[in-house]
Design a protein around this motif. Structure first.
Motif, short mmCIF file in Angstrom:
data_model
loop_
_atom_site.label_atom_id
_atom_site.label_comp_id
_atom_site.label_asym_id
_atom_site.label_seq_id
_atom_site.Cartn_x
_atom_site.Cartn_y
_atom_site.Cartn_z
N SER A 143 0.82 -1.20 0.00
CA SER A 143 0.00 0.00 0.00
C SER A 143 0.86 1.26 0.00
CB SER A 143 -0.92 -0.05 1.22
OG SER A 143 -1.47 1.19 1.46
N SER A 155 1.44 3.33 -3.68
CA SER A 155 0.73 4.61 -3.71
C SER A 155 1.70 5.78 -3.84
CB SER A 155 -0.12 4.78 -2.46
OG SER A 155 0.70 4.92 -1.35
N SER A 165 1.89 9.75 -6.84
CA SER A 165 2.01 11.07 -6.22
C SER A 165 3.41 11.63 -6.40
CB SER A 165 1.67 11.00 -4.74
OG SER A 165 0.33 10.67 -4.58
N PRO A 176 -3.61 10.90 -2.65
CA PRO A 176 -3.65 9.44 -2.84
C PRO A 176 -2.57 8.73 -2.04
CG PRO A 176 -3.81 10.55 -4.95
CD PRO A 176 -3.50 11.60 -3.94
N CYS A 177 -1.40 9.36 -1.96
CA CYS A 177 -0.29 8.78 -1.21
C CYS A 177 -0.62 8.74 0.29
CB CYS A 177 0.93 9.62 -1.49
SG CYS A 177 2.37 9.01 -0.74
N GLY A 226 -2.69 5.82 0.98
CA GLY A 226 -1.86 4.63 1.05
C GLY A 226 -1.19 4.51 2.41
N THR A 277 -5.68 0.10 -2.49
CA THR A 277 -5.30 1.50 -2.30
C THR A 277 -4.02 1.83 -3.04
OG1 THR A 277 -6.31 1.47 -0.15
CG2 THR A 277 -4.85 3.28 -0.58
N GLY A 278 -3.05 0.90 -2.98
CA GLY A 278 -1.76 1.19 -3.59
C GLY A 278 -1.86 1.40 -5.08
N ALA A 310 -3.99 4.36 -6.35
CA ALA A 310 -3.45 5.69 -6.11
C ALA A 310 -2.52 6.14 -7.22
CB ALA A 310 -2.72 5.72 -4.77
N GLN A 323 -9.17 12.58 -8.24
CA GLN A 323 -8.84 11.63 -7.19
C GLN A 323 -9.98 10.67 -6.85
OE1 GLN A 323 -7.53 14.35 -4.31
NE2 GLN A 323 -5.46 14.42 -5.11
N ALA A 350 -9.00 7.03 -6.61
CA ALA A 350 -8.18 6.73 -5.43
C ALA A 350 -9.08 6.57 -4.22
CB ALA A 350 -7.16 7.82 -5.18
#
Lengths: 224, 324
Positions: free
Chosen positions: B100, B104, B108, B147-148, B151, B182-183, B186, B226, B229
């Motif tokens: 994750s 992610s 970003s 997004p990061c 993560g 999530t990872g 993102a 986003q 994400a």
């Protein structure tokens, strides 16, 4: 690390239903509403040509959001929706900022608050759309470009509610989890004020603005 | 050679640490390289402004580095953190956390480089608006990190949650799926958000007086970019918190893993596509600021259409989770 997922709850059994109230969210929402009412009271109590600080801040909010609303909707509709947009922003801003104070929790950290506000915006936007275009024109748009796209169009509209509410919730809840974990890791030294400044004040302001603007743009997409 | 439980968890935490910083190093480096390239490119036209451009470049690179630093923090925690050692599930949680945080950081990191590079260019074109351009770059690049941050949150949740009471089947797959969802999801939005931010910086150089409509359109554009994400984050939260019953077969486990893959890969394309839409829309906001509302509305409708594939992934992922 126990605070990570702790929620203050009141449970109530009424007529066979097991109701759960998130006590912290309710109390904090009431505190924020009280603060906003106090602010409104002081800002408008003695309005002067040379404004006092409270009046000046209020005028700034009103001016900025009046211009934004007027640009997005036309003047006549803006009069109707401006109070909603401006108070939504002020409520969210204070909600996101209040977590900076010790022993205070952001109500927006609770999905119930943001989802509630998201559903409110969704209903208002669609109400505005039906009212300006009439029901049949409104309904026909779901069958564009071809009729079998209808379910996907409906899901697309519902996904907007999910994305707008989870954006605010994710940012605020994520910020508070990061603050909690990092504060624990560095034994509360040096870093926490900067983290609070970034996640509480900066991200809080931007996300409050984004939520408000998206609600406004969703209304404007529906009525045009 | 019999290997006991604690050794496996230890191995998994090392594996997660490697995955996290390995993937996390990709994005930030690319983004910073892009920024430096743009700065060098523009420096030949305006050698006199070298100090100012260098400063903006370094600030922009520092923001782009944040994503890599998040991945590094997770790696460090995985390497030196205390192991609980209750169940084998902990190992899978560490692998998920590494995936994750690492994946992610890719989007970003690259994305935050775009506004920084564009800001260097914008600065050379319009030196008098340097304050506004720097502010716009900082806002754009910071929002690109969202997004990061999702993560990082999932990584922290996986690492610090108490999972001793959860059944091994199907939770091992739920944790892995949560990290992947999530990872991977993102990556696109991080990249796309950066594109929107770069469009805003260049637009500001063209017309510094239109700062208000440009910033508003940029925030709305990055916000919608986003969305996927956020869907990935949603699927991860459901996978971690839903409470699945213990199962004896492999089927539910693989359904959960599939949900993670579906939402993760499904989020990449829409994020980049919406970012491209936003970039071109933002470019025009500077040229015709009086039509900013029309442009924002058209941008939003276009982005909603390009997001539809992400929504298909969300629906499939939700169905997989509910059927598990």
């Amino acid at each position: 690390m126990e605070e990570l997922t702790r929620v203050w709850e009141w449970t109530l059994d009424v007529g066979g239903y097991h109701l759960v109230f998130n006590a912290m969210t309710i109390v904090m929402t009431l505190i924020i509403m009280a603060l906003l009412i106090l602010f409104g009271f002081y800002a408008t109590r003695k309005t002067q040509y040379v404004p006092n600080p409270c009046q000046m801040v209020a005028e700034m909010f009103v001016q900025t959001f009046w211009n934004l609303t007027k640009d997005a909707l036309d003047e006549e509709m803006a009069k109707k929706y401006f109070p909603l947009i401006c108070s939504l922003f002020m409520f969210l801003l204070l909600s996101n900022w209040i977590g900076v104070l010790p022993h205070m929790n952001e109500p927006t950290k609770d999905l119930n608050t943001t989802l509630g506000l998201g559903i409110m915006g969704f209903c208002i936007a669609h109400y505005a759309g039906i009212k300006t275009k009439g029901f049949w024109t409104y309904a026909k748009e779901y069958f564009q470009p071809v009729f079998f796209m209808m379910p996907l169009n409906v899901i697309g509209e519902l996904a907007k509610v999910i994305s707008i509410s989870f954006r605010l919730y994710g940012n605020i809840m994520g910020g508070s989890i990061i603050i909690l974990v990092v504060t624990h890791l560095v034994y509360g030294l040096v870093l926490p004020p900067f983290l609070n400044g970034f996640f509480g004040l900066f991200v809080g302001t931007v996300q409050a603005f984004v939520f408000t603007m998206l609600t406004l743009v969703y209304i404007s997409v529906q009525v045009k | 050679m019999a290997i006991d439980q604690l050794t496996w968890i230890h191995a998994a935490s090392y594996f997660g640490a490697g995955v996290s910083v390995g993937f996390g190093a990709i994005g930030a480096a690319l983004g910073e390289g892009y920024t430096a390239g743009q700065a060098s490119d523009i420096l030949s036209y305006r050698p006199r402004m070298s100090g100012e451009i260098l400063k903006t470049m370094l600030v922009g690179q520092a923001v782009a580095e944040t994503a890599g630093i998040f991945a590094l923090v997770v790696s460090m925690l995985l390497m030196f953190g205390e192991l609980k050692g209750h169940t084998l599930l902990e190992g899978w949680a560490y692998v998920g956390a590494g995936l994750s945080a690492g994946l992610s950081a890719i989007g970003s990191g690259i994305g935050a480089g775009f506004p920084a590079g564009a800001a260097c260019k914008a600065l050379a074109r319009q030196p008098s608006a340097s304050g506004q351009i720097t502010l716009n770059m900082l806002i754009g690049a910071s929002i690109t990190q969202t997004p990061c941050i999702f993560g990082l949150v999932i990584a922290f949740l996986l690492m610090f949650l108490d999972h001793s009471a959860m059944p091994y089947y199907p939770y091992w797959a739920a944790f892995l799926g949560a990290g992947l969802s999530t990872g991977l999801a993102a990556i696109g939005p991080g990249y796309g958000g950066g594109l929107v931010g770069s469009g805003a910086c260049l637009s500001l150089a063209r017309n510094p007086e239109a700062q208000r409509p440009i910033t508003t359109a940029m925030l709305v554009g990055i916000g919608t970019t986003q969305s996927t994400a956020i869907y990935g984050f949603l699927i991860s939260l459901i996978l971690i918190f839903k409470g699945f019953p213990e199962s004896t077969s492999y089927v539910p486990s693989f359904a959960l893993l599939g949900a993670g893959f579906a939402m993760g890969f499904g989020g990449i394309g829409p994020g980049i596509g919406e970012g491209i839409t936003g970039k071109y829309a933002l470019d025009q906001v500077g040229r015709v600021p009086e039509e900013a509302t029309l442009l924002t509305r058209t941008m939003l409708v276009g982005q909603a259409v390009s997001e539809s594939t992400g929504i298909y992934s969300l629906v499939v992922a939700l169905l997989l989770v509910l059927n598990a």
